[in-house]
Design an enzyme around this catalytic site. Structure first.
Site, PDB file in Angstrom:
ATOM      1  N   GLU A 127      14.259  32.379   8.006  1.00  0.00           N
ATOM      2  CA  GLU A 127      13.869  33.336   9.039  1.00  0.00           C
ATOM      3  C   GLU A 127      12.623  32.836   9.749  1.00  0.00           C
ATOM      4  O   GLU A 127      11.874  32.011   9.217  1.00  0.00           O
ATOM      5  CB  GLU A 127      13.556  34.706   8.433  1.00  0.00           C
ATOM      6  CG  GLU A 127      14.686  35.409   7.734  1.00  0.00           C
ATOM      7  CD  GLU A 127      14.229  36.733   7.150  1.00  0.00           C
ATOM      8  OE1 GLU A 127      13.924  37.652   7.945  1.00  0.00           O
ATOM      9  OE2 GLU A 127      14.150  36.846   5.915  1.00  0.00           O
ATOM     10  N   SER A 187      -5.360  16.665   0.862  1.00  0.00           N
ATOM     11  CA  SER A 187      -5.590  16.699  -0.581  1.00  0.00           C
ATOM     12  C   SER A 187      -4.334  16.213  -1.303  1.00  0.00           C
ATOM     13  O   SER A 187      -3.216  16.622  -0.954  1.00  0.00           O
ATOM     14  CB  SER A 187      -5.934  18.121  -1.014  1.00  0.00           C
ATOM     15  OG  SER A 187      -5.977  18.210  -2.426  1.00  0.00           O
ATOM     16  N   PRO A 188      -4.475  15.359  -2.317  1.00  0.00           N
ATOM     17  CA  PRO A 188      -3.292  14.782  -2.966  1.00  0.00           C
ATOM     18  C   PRO A 188      -2.394  15.791  -3.658  1.00  0.00           C
ATOM     19  O   PRO A 188      -1.220  15.508  -3.897  1.00  0.00           O
ATOM     20  CB  PRO A 188      -3.878  13.786  -3.972  1.00  0.00           C
ATOM     21  CG  PRO A 188      -5.301  14.173  -4.145  1.00  0.00           C
ATOM     22  CD  PRO A 188      -5.730  14.800  -2.859  1.00  0.00           C
ATOM     23  N   GLY A 248       6.332  23.881  10.836  1.00  0.00           N
ATOM     24  CA  GLY A 248       5.929  22.483  10.805  1.00  0.00           C
ATOM     25  C   GLY A 248       7.058  21.611  10.317  1.00  0.00           C
ATOM     26  O   GLY A 248       8.118  22.095   9.931  1.00  0.00           O
ATOM     27  N   TYR A 261       0.844  -1.189   0.000  1.00  0.00           N
ATOM     28  CA  TYR A 261       0.000   0.000   0.000  1.00  0.00           C
ATOM     29  C   TYR A 261       0.886   1.248   0.000  1.00  0.00           C
ATOM     30  O   TYR A 261       1.861   1.332   0.759  1.00  0.00           O
ATOM     31  CB  TYR A 261      -0.906   0.031   1.234  1.00  0.00           C
ATOM     32  CG  TYR A 261      -1.788  -1.189   1.349  1.00  0.00           C
ATOM     33  CD1 TYR A 261      -2.965  -1.291   0.615  1.00  0.00           C
ATOM     34  CD2 TYR A 261      -1.416  -2.251   2.175  1.00  0.00           C
ATOM     35  CE1 TYR A 261      -3.773  -2.414   0.719  1.00  0.00           C
ATOM     36  CE2 TYR A 261      -2.218  -3.377   2.285  1.00  0.00           C
ATOM     37  CZ  TYR A 261      -3.389  -3.455   1.549  1.00  0.00           C
ATOM     38  OH  TYR A 261      -4.177  -4.565   1.639  1.00  0.00           O
TER      39      TYR A 261
END
Length: 258
Positions: A129, A96-97, A56, A16
């Site tokens: 920054e 979303s792909p 992130g 998968y």
């Protein structure tokens, strides 16, 4: 149990396709001008090199949970640990792909409400920054209400942000504004929630709502819903530096733990 052990021993995970997973954080704070700020980082590499984005990073699969990844990213960008009683909360999951040109990336997005006194901003390894930007209301080319971000040396519109981070910031802001009516989120943004006055709390509400509030009505609400319900404690009147005497309060806790 033996059947399951046999199954797991021969399980082929490559059957998968697996998307990459990131933890991204919309970090809000209130500045000295009593304006709502968001922390943005300038990307140091492709894609979206030199574009601003929310902080992130990728999940270290097999080594940490997604909550641990978010806490790690928060610390790397701000020096703030979740153990400092900072409110780090899952906001939304997006997948979303086509949202990332590199590959299929699923992002678990968090919000963090941080008093500015706790922030020690530094750019992570993959960023040029990291800066706080004031959030301002404006209008786009179609005359529709929009947001833009003002830093000490530049301004950014929503469409200039990397990836789909414009939508993520709008979602986080809408959630924050909506929660003001039934949670005590505003107290988290106080400089010191163990010693504050009503005016300071009023300014936090006004910054989040982008509008002036009636002081008398806000005071009545505060005394009814917070003092009257023992969610804050009156400390007495104190003379603050350069100001006349004012009544100070201590936040005791919320009846809403979600």
């Amino acid at each position: 149990m033996d059947d399951e052990k046999e199954f797991l021993a021969h399980y082929d995970a490559s059957k998968y396709e697996r998307p990459s997973v990131t933890a991204d954080i919309v970090i809000f704070t209130i500045d000295e001008d009593n304006e709502l700020n968001v922390l943005l980082i300038k990307r140091g590499g492709h894609p979206y090199k030199d574009h601003w984005a929310i902080p992130g990073g990728f999940l270290e699969a097999g080594k940490e949970s997604i909550d641990e990844a978010a806490a790690r990213e928060l610390y790397e960008e701000t020096g703030v640990k979740v153990s400092d009683s900072i409110d780090l909360r899952q906001l939304v999951t997006v997948g979303s792909p086509n949202r990332d040109p590199r590959t299929h990336v699923v992002s678990v997005v968090y919000t963090a409400l941080v008093p500015k006194g706790l922030l020690h901003i530094k750019a992570g390894d993959d960023a040029k920054e990291a800066k706080l930007f004031k959030i301002r209301k404006g209008y786009d080319e179609n005359g529709d209400l929009s947001l833009y971000f003002v830093g000490d040396k530049c301004s950014i519109t929503l469409k200039n942000l990397a990836f789909d981070h414009d939508e993520l910031i709008i979602t986080a802001l809408k959630r924050l504004r909506g929660r003001l009516n039934y949670t005590d989120d505003a107290f988290t943004l106080l400089k010191d929630k163990s010693r504050f006055d009503i005016l300071e709390l009023l300014r936090v509400h006004e910054a989040i709502l982008f509008q002036q509030l009636d002081k008398s009505n806000f005071r009545r609400m505060f005394l009814r819903d917070y003092v009257g319900k023992h969610r804050v404690k009156e400390l007495g009147q104190y003379e603050q530096e350069g100001k006349r005497k004012t009544t100070l309060y201590k936040y005791l806790g919320s009846e809403y733990d979600f």
